[in-house]
Scaffold this motif. Structure first.
Motif, PDB file in Angstrom:
ATOM      1  N   ASN A   1     143.428  30.140  97.788  1.00  0.00           N
ATOM      2  CA  ASN A   1     144.409  31.209  97.551  1.00  0.00           C
ATOM      3  C   ASN A   1     145.818  30.807  97.983  1.00  0.00           C
ATOM      4  O   ASN A   1     146.607  31.630  98.440  1.00  0.00           O
ATOM      5  CB  ASN A   1     143.997  32.505  98.263  1.00  0.00           C
ATOM      6  CG  ASN A   1     144.705  33.715  97.689  1.00  0.00           C
ATOM      7  OD1 ASN A   1     144.963  33.802  96.489  1.00  0.00           O
ATOM      8  ND2 ASN A   1     145.033  34.655  98.552  1.00  0.00           N
ATOM      9  N   ALA A   2     146.143  29.527  97.832  1.00  0.00           N
ATOM     10  CA  ALA A   2     147.433  29.021  98.288  1.00  0.00           C
ATOM     11  C   ALA A   2     148.539  29.307  97.279  1.00  0.00           C
ATOM     12  O   ALA A   2     148.301  29.633  96.119  1.00  0.00           O
ATOM     13  CB  ALA A   2     147.334  27.517  98.534  1.00  0.00           C
ATOM     14  N   ILE A   3     149.779  29.160  97.762  1.00  0.00           N
ATOM     15  CA  ILE A   3     150.979  29.160  96.927  1.00  0.00           C
ATOM     16  C   ILE A   3     151.533  27.736  96.979  1.00  0.00           C
ATOM     17  O   ILE A   3     151.732  27.188  98.068  1.00  0.00           O
ATOM     18  CB  ILE A   3     152.034  30.144  97.453  1.00  0.00           C
ATOM     19  CG1 ILE A   3     151.479  31.575  97.481  1.00  0.00           C
ATOM     20  CG2 ILE A   3     153.306  30.068  96.629  1.00  0.00           C
ATOM     21  CD1 ILE A   3     152.322  32.536  98.302  1.00  0.00           C
ATOM     22  N   LEU A   4     151.762  27.129  95.803  1.00  0.00           N
ATOM     23  CA  LEU A   4     152.289  25.772  95.747  1.00  0.00           C
ATOM     24  C   LEU A   4     153.606  25.788  94.971  1.00  0.00           C
ATOM     25  O   LEU A   4     153.638  26.117  93.795  1.00  0.00           O
ATOM     26  CB  LEU A   4     151.286  24.828  95.059  1.00  0.00           C
ATOM     27  CG  LEU A   4     151.768  23.400  94.762  1.00  0.00           C
ATOM     28  CD1 LEU A   4     152.184  22.679  96.046  1.00  0.00           C
ATOM     29  CD2 LEU A   4     150.699  22.611  94.019  1.00  0.00           C
ATOM     30  N   PHE A   5     154.697  25.446  95.658  1.00  0.00           N
ATOM     31  CA  PHE A   5     156.003  25.365  95.014  1.00  0.00           C
ATOM     32  C   PHE A   5     156.197  23.965  94.441  1.00  0.00           C
ATOM     33  O   PHE A   5     155.958  22.964  95.118  1.00  0.00           O
ATOM     34  CB  PHE A   5     157.121  25.663  96.017  1.00  0.00           C
ATOM     35  CG  PHE A   5     157.185  27.110  96.439  1.00  0.00           C
ATOM     36  CD1 PHE A   5     157.680  28.073  95.578  1.00  0.00           C
ATOM     37  CD2 PHE A   5     156.748  27.507  97.694  1.00  0.00           C
ATOM     38  CE1 PHE A   5     157.743  29.411  95.956  1.00  0.00           C
ATOM     39  CE2 PHE A   5     156.804  28.832  98.083  1.00  0.00           C
ATOM     40  CZ  PHE A   5     157.296  29.786  97.209  1.00  0.00           C
ATOM     41  N   THR A   6     156.639  23.913  93.184  1.00  0.00           N
ATOM     42  CA  THR A   6     156.924  22.643  92.513  1.00  0.00           C
ATOM     43  C   THR A   6     158.388  22.633  92.071  1.00  0.00           C
ATOM     44  O   THR A   6     159.067  23.663  92.118  1.00  0.00           O
ATOM     45  CB  THR A   6     156.015  22.431  91.297  1.00  0.00           C
ATOM     46  OG1 THR A   6     156.164  23.548  90.403  1.00  0.00           O
ATOM     47  CG2 THR A   6     154.555  22.324  91.725  1.00  0.00           C
ATOM     48  N   GLY A   7     158.857  21.458  91.620  1.00  0.00           N
ATOM     49  CA  GLY A   7     160.282  21.312  91.351  1.00  0.00           C
ATOM     50  C   GLY A   7     160.706  21.540  89.919  1.00  0.00           C
ATOM     51  O   GLY A   7     161.714  22.192  89.656  1.00  0.00           O
ATOM     52  N   GLY A   8     159.962  20.976  88.955  1.00  0.00           N
ATOM     53  CA  GLY A   8     160.390  21.062  87.564  1.00  0.00           C
ATOM     54  C   GLY A   8     159.261  20.793  86.596  1.00  0.00           C
ATOM     55  O   GLY A   8     158.077  20.842  86.956  1.00  0.00           O
ATOM     56  N   ASP A   9     159.618  20.455  85.361  1.00  0.00           N
ATOM     57  CA  ASP A   9     158.630  20.304  84.284  1.00  0.00           C
ATOM     58  C   ASP A   9     157.577  19.249  84.601  1.00  0.00           C
ATOM     59  O   ASP A   9     156.379  19.480  84.444  1.00  0.00           O
ATOM     60  CB  ASP A   9     159.332  19.912  82.979  1.00  0.00           C
ATOM     61  CG  ASP A   9     160.327  20.959  82.518  1.00  0.00           C
ATOM     62  OD1 ASP A   9     160.400  22.015  83.163  1.00  0.00           O
ATOM     63  OD2 ASP A   9     161.019  20.718  81.529  1.00  0.00           O
ATOM     64  N   ASN A  10     158.042  18.040  84.988  1.00  0.00           N
ATOM     65  CA  ASN A  10     157.142  16.894  85.108  1.00  0.00           C
ATOM     66  C   ASN A  10     156.029  17.111  86.121  1.00  0.00           C
ATOM     67  O   ASN A  10     154.913  16.607  85.952  1.00  0.00           O
ATOM     68  CB  ASN A  10     157.923  15.633  85.474  1.00  0.00           C
ATOM     69  CG  ASN A  10     158.736  15.106  84.311  1.00  0.00           C
ATOM     70  OD1 ASN A  10     158.721  15.671  83.223  1.00  0.00           O
ATOM     71  ND2 ASN A  10     159.448  14.019  84.528  1.00  0.00           N
ATOM     72  N   ASP A  11     156.332  17.802  87.205  1.00  0.00           N
ATOM     73  CA  ASP A  11     155.322  17.991  88.253  1.00  0.00           C
ATOM     74  C   ASP A  11     154.670  19.368  88.185  1.00  0.00           C
ATOM     75  O   ASP A  11     153.890  19.727  89.070  1.00  0.00           O
ATOM     76  CB  ASP A  11     155.926  17.758  89.638  1.00  0.00           C
ATOM     77  CG  ASP A  11     157.067  18.705  89.961  1.00  0.00           C
ATOM     78  OD1 ASP A  11     157.718  19.177  89.019  1.00  0.00           O
ATOM     79  OD2 ASP A  11     157.318  18.977  91.152  1.00  0.00           O
ATOM     80  N   THR A  12     154.963  20.145  87.123  1.00  0.00           N
ATOM     81  CA  THR A  12     154.409  21.495  87.007  1.00  0.00           C
ATOM     82  C   THR A  12     153.478  21.651  85.804  1.00  0.00           C
ATOM     83  O   THR A  12     152.366  22.173  85.925  1.00  0.00           O
ATOM     84  CB  THR A  12     155.538  22.539  86.896  1.00  0.00           C
ATOM     85  OG1 THR A  12     156.423  22.378  87.994  1.00  0.00           O
ATOM     86  CG2 THR A  12     154.974  23.948  86.888  1.00  0.00           C
TER      87      THR A  12
END
Length: 497
Positions: free
Chosen positions: A114-125
């Protein structure tokens, strides 16, 4: 036909050259942007087709038969795609390339339930969303991409449940995050405050703001403070046992610049509102985009960093939850195809592999510091087995960066001397070849050459340190020879090589 040529020519210019001028595209992009000019390609294809007809008409004067002329013209025309396929197939062939998906699964599997994971942009999302939507992998993890997080519609989406992921908790309402509202961009205003309590600050922003100035709300202090209930946090079991003495009474988030964007406010809101009941992670890309300093409170658990109320006593090194990171990286992660030299890996693809190698180095460094040499050896040899040089070449991470020891030195430390020398020779000999090529061809100051000069510089130090003087001397001599060539080319006063 001048009229038809003018129409197609106008199409070619307006959807090609004119777009180049209008968009003023930068010379480097995260990926090739040639699809922008697809319209001009269509126009040029018309001309290619007419050219084949033109050749057929010309050949008819020689062969007398239009059918024979058309066949010959077509065969000549086909030489272009045949050459393109022959020379470019290996560069574009994605057969046996699985790590786009595997790395996405690995990021998701770095996270607690049930985590929240913040990513930066298209390539890593997008690969993560593919893994969740198509392959149903870890749909309990909510992936939030920061490039969208400055919009109210995306924050609204995060406020609703999705698959097994619960709604994200916020103190501020959707109206507080509305587009064009007072919290789009919060400038720092010096009100002579050393710090402000984060939860009080959020309450001040809520509803009718008491901090609104002309142009929007402000940040009244450079530091925002979040109080921590140490007893409750320790009782929750989220703190690794070896880090219990690092739990703090207060977390201090210091602004990196002169303002917070809406996304930064939302991240702070989530941290404050989750009350440590929802695991929160960032990857390397998203961490670079946050406009306040989170680095003292990050704990590496694989390829993702978890925010915990513990303060890192050694800022030059990452805090690592070795038990969780080892379990994730050795037992849960996938590395399909990285032990083969058949697939073609471009620079972006190699970057994902190098991120995994870097994570292994951090894990092994931490295990060595904890005195767990057997486990460190297992993790290090596992990484070499899954990601050998023949798949994606070893890079400068093998000699380390700053206080973090590279994999060559770590091999010496865990008693794998033969493997250390083997890797050193692979990396060192390749560095000599690359640096000599660039230096002798007058291109010594590009990034790849700098990295390989760094490899030669550090490699000799490591080998001398562990008694491999003969091999160390080889790389020392190569390094000094290259310096002499560079000094002859640029003058002794230039030292940035």
């Amino acid at each position: 036909d001048l009229k038809d040529f003018s129409v197609v020519g106008l199409l070619f210019i307006m959807l090609g050259i004119a777009i180049v001028v209008y968009l003023n595209s930068p010379p480097e992009e995260p990926r090739e942007r040639d699809y922008i000019y697809a319209g001009s390609y269509y126009a040029f294809c018309f001309w290619i087709g007419f050219a084949v007809i033109g050749l057929a008409s010309a050949f008819q004067k020689i062969f007398r038969s239009y059918k024979v002329s058309a066949v010959i013209a077509t065969l000549i025309g086909l030489t272009a795609p045949v050459v393109l396929a022959h020379d470019g197939w290996d560069d574009h062939n994605r057969s046996d390339r699985y790590f786009s998906v595997d790395s996405a699964k690995n990021y998701l599997n770095s996270c607690a339930p049930n985590a929240i994971l913040f990513t930066g942009g298209d390539n890593d999302t997008f690969p993560l969303w593919y893994a969740q939507e198509v392959e149903n992998v870890r749909t309990d993890v909510r992936v939030l991409v920061l490039s969208y997080y400055n919009t109210d519609w995306y924050i609204e989406q995060s406020m609703t449940p999705y698959y097994e992921s619960k709604a994200i908790p916020y103190t501020l309402s959707l109206n507080d995050y509305r587009q064009g509202g007072p919290n789009d961009y919060l400038r720092y205003q010096n009100l002579k405050l050393d710090a402000i309590d984060l939860k009080e600050y959020l309450n001040l922003l809520k509803g009718q703001s008491q901090l609104e100035m002309e142009g929007g709300n402000i940040v009244p202090a450079k530091t925002l403070v979040l109080n921590v209930d140490k007893a409750a946090v320790l009782a929750s079991g989220i703190i690794p046992k070896e880090m219990e003495n690092l739990v703090v009474d207060q977390m201090e988030f210091r602004l990196k610049g002169g303002a917070l964007e809406k996304k930064d406010l939302a991240i702070l809101d989530v941290i404050a509102s989750s009350n440590w009941e929802r695991p929160i992670y960032l990857n390397y890309t998203s961490l670079a985009q946050v406009k306040f300093d989170l680095s003292p409170y990050l704990v590496m658990e694989g390829n993702a960093y978890r925010i915990l109320p513990v303060r890192n006593p050694q800022p030059e090194k990452d805090l690592v939850n070795t038990a969780v990171a080892y379990d994730n990286m050795v037992k849960k992660y996938a590395y399909r195809g990285l032990d083969s030299d058949k697939p073609y890996y471009n620079s972006d693809y190699k970057g994902f592999v190098q991120n995994h190698r870097s994570s292994f180095n951090d894990l092994v460094n931490a295990l060595v510091d904890e005195g767990k040499l057997d486990q460190a050896r297992e993790a290090l040899l596992f990484s070499f087995d899954k990601m050998p040089d023949k798949g994606v070449h070893f890079d400068h991470l093998t000699v380390g960066i700053g206080e973090s020891k590279g994999s060559i030195e770590l091999l010496f430390l865990v008693g794998e001397k033969e493997k250390a020398i083997e890797v050193a020779k692979i990396v060192g000999d390749r560095a000599i070849e690359i640096t000599r090529y660039y230096t002798l061809n007058g291109n010594a100051f590009n990034n790849e050459n700098r990295r390989n000069m760094y490899v030669l510089s550090e490699l000799q130090n490591i080998l001398y340190r562990y008694g491999e003087s003969e091999l160390a001397k080889k790389y020392e001599n190569a390094y000094n020879d290259l310096l002499k060539i560079l000094q002859a080319q640029t003058g002794p006063e230039r030292t940035d090589y």
